[in-house]
Design a protein around this motif. Sequence first.
Motif, PDB file in Angstrom:
ATOM      1  N   ALA A   1      14.789  -4.116 -11.486  1.00  0.00           N
ATOM      2  CA  ALA A   1      14.906  -2.679 -11.260  1.00  0.00           C
ATOM      3  C   ALA A   1      13.732  -1.948 -11.901  1.00  0.00           C
ATOM      4  N   GLY A   2      13.132  -1.039 -11.146  1.00  0.00           N
ATOM      5  CA  GLY A   2      12.028  -0.233 -11.650  1.00  0.00           C
ATOM      6  C   GLY A   2      10.665  -0.880 -11.497  1.00  0.00           C
ATOM      7  N   GLY A   3      10.632  -2.157 -11.136  1.00  0.00           N
ATOM      8  CA  GLY A   3       9.360  -2.853 -10.983  1.00  0.00           C
ATOM      9  C   GLY A   3       8.662  -2.475  -9.688  1.00  0.00           C
ATOM     10  N   LYS A   4       7.345  -2.465  -9.710  1.00  0.00           N
ATOM     11  CA  LYS A   4       6.579  -2.142  -8.508  1.00  0.00           C
ATOM     12  C   LYS A   4       6.398  -3.408  -7.686  1.00  0.00           C
ATOM     13  N   LYS A   5       6.779  -3.328  -6.428  1.00  0.00           N
ATOM     14  CA  LYS A   5       6.663  -4.471  -5.526  1.00  0.00           C
ATOM     15  C   LYS A   5       5.679  -4.173  -4.393  1.00  0.00           C
ATOM     16  N   SER A   6       5.500  -2.905  -4.055  1.00  0.00           N
ATOM     17  CA  SER A   6       4.609  -2.529  -2.962  1.00  0.00           C
ATOM     18  C   SER A   6       3.171  -2.932  -3.280  1.00  0.00           C
ATOM     19  N   GLY A   7       2.575  -3.718  -2.394  1.00  0.00           N
ATOM     20  CA  GLY A   7       1.230  -4.211  -2.608  1.00  0.00           C
ATOM     21  C   GLY A   7       1.195  -5.475  -3.453  1.00  0.00           C
ATOM     22  N   GLY A   8       2.362  -5.889  -3.959  1.00  0.00           N
ATOM     23  CA  GLY A   8       2.443  -7.087  -4.791  1.00  0.00           C
ATOM     24  C   GLY A   8       2.701  -8.327  -3.952  1.00  0.00           C
ATOM     25  N   TYR A   9       2.340  -9.478  -4.507  1.00  0.00           N
ATOM     26  CA  TYR A   9       2.474 -10.735  -3.790  1.00  0.00           C
ATOM     27  C   TYR A   9       2.814 -11.845  -4.761  1.00  0.00           C
ATOM     28  N   TRP A  10       3.360 -12.929  -4.214  1.00  0.00           N
ATOM     29  CA  TRP A  10       3.555 -14.169  -4.956  1.00  0.00           C
ATOM     30  C   TRP A  10       2.570 -15.180  -4.387  1.00  0.00           C
ATOM     31  N   ALA A  11       1.866 -15.894  -5.240  1.00  0.00           N
ATOM     32  CA  ALA A  11       0.916 -16.916  -4.808  1.00  0.00           C
ATOM     33  C   ALA A  11       1.467 -18.296  -5.144  1.00  0.00           C
ATOM     34  N   ALA A  12       1.399 -19.208  -4.178  1.00  0.00           N
ATOM     35  CA  ALA A  12       1.898 -20.565  -4.382  1.00  0.00           C
ATOM     36  C   ALA A  12       0.994 -21.382  -5.291  1.00  0.00           C
ATOM     37  N   GLN A  13      -0.216 -20.918  -5.517  1.00  0.00           N
ATOM     38  CA  GLN A  13      -1.211 -21.607  -6.326  1.00  0.00           C
ATOM     39  C   GLN A  13      -2.135 -20.550  -6.924  1.00  0.00           C
TER      40      GLN A  13
ATOM     41  N   PRO B   1      -4.356 -22.383   0.862  1.00  0.00           N
ATOM     42  CA  PRO B   1      -3.682 -21.525  -0.104  1.00  0.00           C
ATOM     43  C   PRO B   1      -2.868 -20.445   0.616  1.00  0.00           C
ATOM     44  N   VAL B   2      -1.728 -20.105   0.017  1.00  0.00           N
ATOM     45  CA  VAL B   2      -0.826 -19.133   0.641  1.00  0.00           C
ATOM     46  C   VAL B   2      -0.312 -18.140  -0.393  1.00  0.00           C
ATOM     47  N   ILE B   3       0.012 -16.967   0.112  1.00  0.00           N
ATOM     48  CA  ILE B   3       0.710 -15.967  -0.686  1.00  0.00           C
ATOM     49  C   ILE B   3       1.857 -15.427   0.157  1.00  0.00           C
ATOM     50  N   ALA B   4       2.841 -14.842  -0.507  1.00  0.00           N
ATOM     51  CA  ALA B   4       3.970 -14.216   0.177  1.00  0.00           C
ATOM     52  C   ALA B   4       4.015 -12.743  -0.200  1.00  0.00           C
ATOM     53  N   ALA B   5       4.153 -11.888   0.811  1.00  0.00           N
ATOM     54  CA  ALA B   5       4.244 -10.443   0.599  1.00  0.00           C
ATOM     55  C   ALA B   5       5.650 -10.021   0.180  1.00  0.00           C
ATOM     56  N   LEU B   6       6.636 -10.885   0.394  1.00  0.00           N
ATOM     57  CA  LEU B   6       8.017 -10.730  -0.050  1.00  0.00           C
ATOM     58  C   LEU B   6       8.867  -9.769   0.771  1.00  0.00           C
ATOM     59  N   CYS B   7       8.282  -9.056   1.722  1.00  0.00           N
ATOM     60  CA  CYS B   7       9.043  -8.316   2.721  1.00  0.00           C
ATOM     61  C   CYS B   7       8.070  -7.893   3.821  1.00  0.00           C
ATOM     62  N   CYS B   8       8.607  -7.708   5.016  1.00  0.00           N
ATOM     63  CA  CYS B   8       7.722  -7.435   6.157  1.00  0.00           C
ATOM     64  C   CYS B   8       6.950  -6.127   5.985  1.00  0.00           C
ATOM     65  N   GLY B   9       7.555  -5.128   5.373  1.00  0.00           N
ATOM     66  CA  GLY B   9       6.880  -3.853   5.177  1.00  0.00           C
ATOM     67  C   GLY B   9       5.745  -3.919   4.169  1.00  0.00           C
ATOM     68  N   ASN B  10       5.673  -4.993   3.412  1.00  0.00           N
ATOM     69  CA  ASN B  10       4.630  -5.161   2.401  1.00  0.00           C
ATOM     70  C   ASN B  10       3.455  -5.984   2.922  1.00  0.00           C
ATOM     71  N   LEU B  11       3.565  -6.530   4.143  1.00  0.00           N
ATOM     72  CA  LEU B  11       2.478  -7.349   4.689  1.00  0.00           C
ATOM     73  C   LEU B  11       1.174  -6.563   4.807  1.00  0.00           C
TER      74      LEU B  11
END
Length: 192
Positions: A94-106, A137-147
């Motif tokens: 809660a309260g964390g910024k996710k917009s523009g954020g990504y998870w990287a597999a490596q 290498p891959v990253i995930a945007a974590l939601c379609c609106g963040n792609l």
Amino acid sequence: KEKQRAEAATKAAAIWKASDPASSDHPYLIRKQVHAVESLRELRAGDVAALLGYAPKSGGEELSGRLIVAPVKIGGMLSTLELIDEAGRKSAIAGGKKSGGYWAAQSLPEGDGVALRLLIAEGIATALSAREASGHPVIAALCCGNLEPVGQAMRERYPAATLVVLADLGNGQRHAEQAARSAGAMLALPQF
């Protein structure tokens, strides 16, 4: 808002530090037929709740069991976490910024992206599947609106790279198409 984001990042760091490396026997990873990577950890839901001061929920239900812990980064800095329970329910701090954020597999490479092909998926399981299938290498945007914001951030970071947005069918396809256009990326559509 900035104070909330800073608190969320501090909590994210504490959870990451308390967690153990994710195991490929996690029920979510088994169901998705993918393997754990170093950038995933896990921690029991009760321990996460104790560190957060509340139980994370998805759709009104508390996450339970072993939680996959995925760091969400913005500009290379930890912003929040994506938490996934054994049933596949997802939540963020809660309260964390996710917009523009990504998870990287490596770890992401240095440089301007010459000879780099970077795949951008919507979710973690798709990213892991694509990495295992392609070796890229891959990253995930974590939601379609963040792609779109993630695609733009990766284009800015890697101007010479070949970016490939991996579309999900349905609602995610439209977002993936827009993200590919705005980032000057290729688009990959699944065919079943």
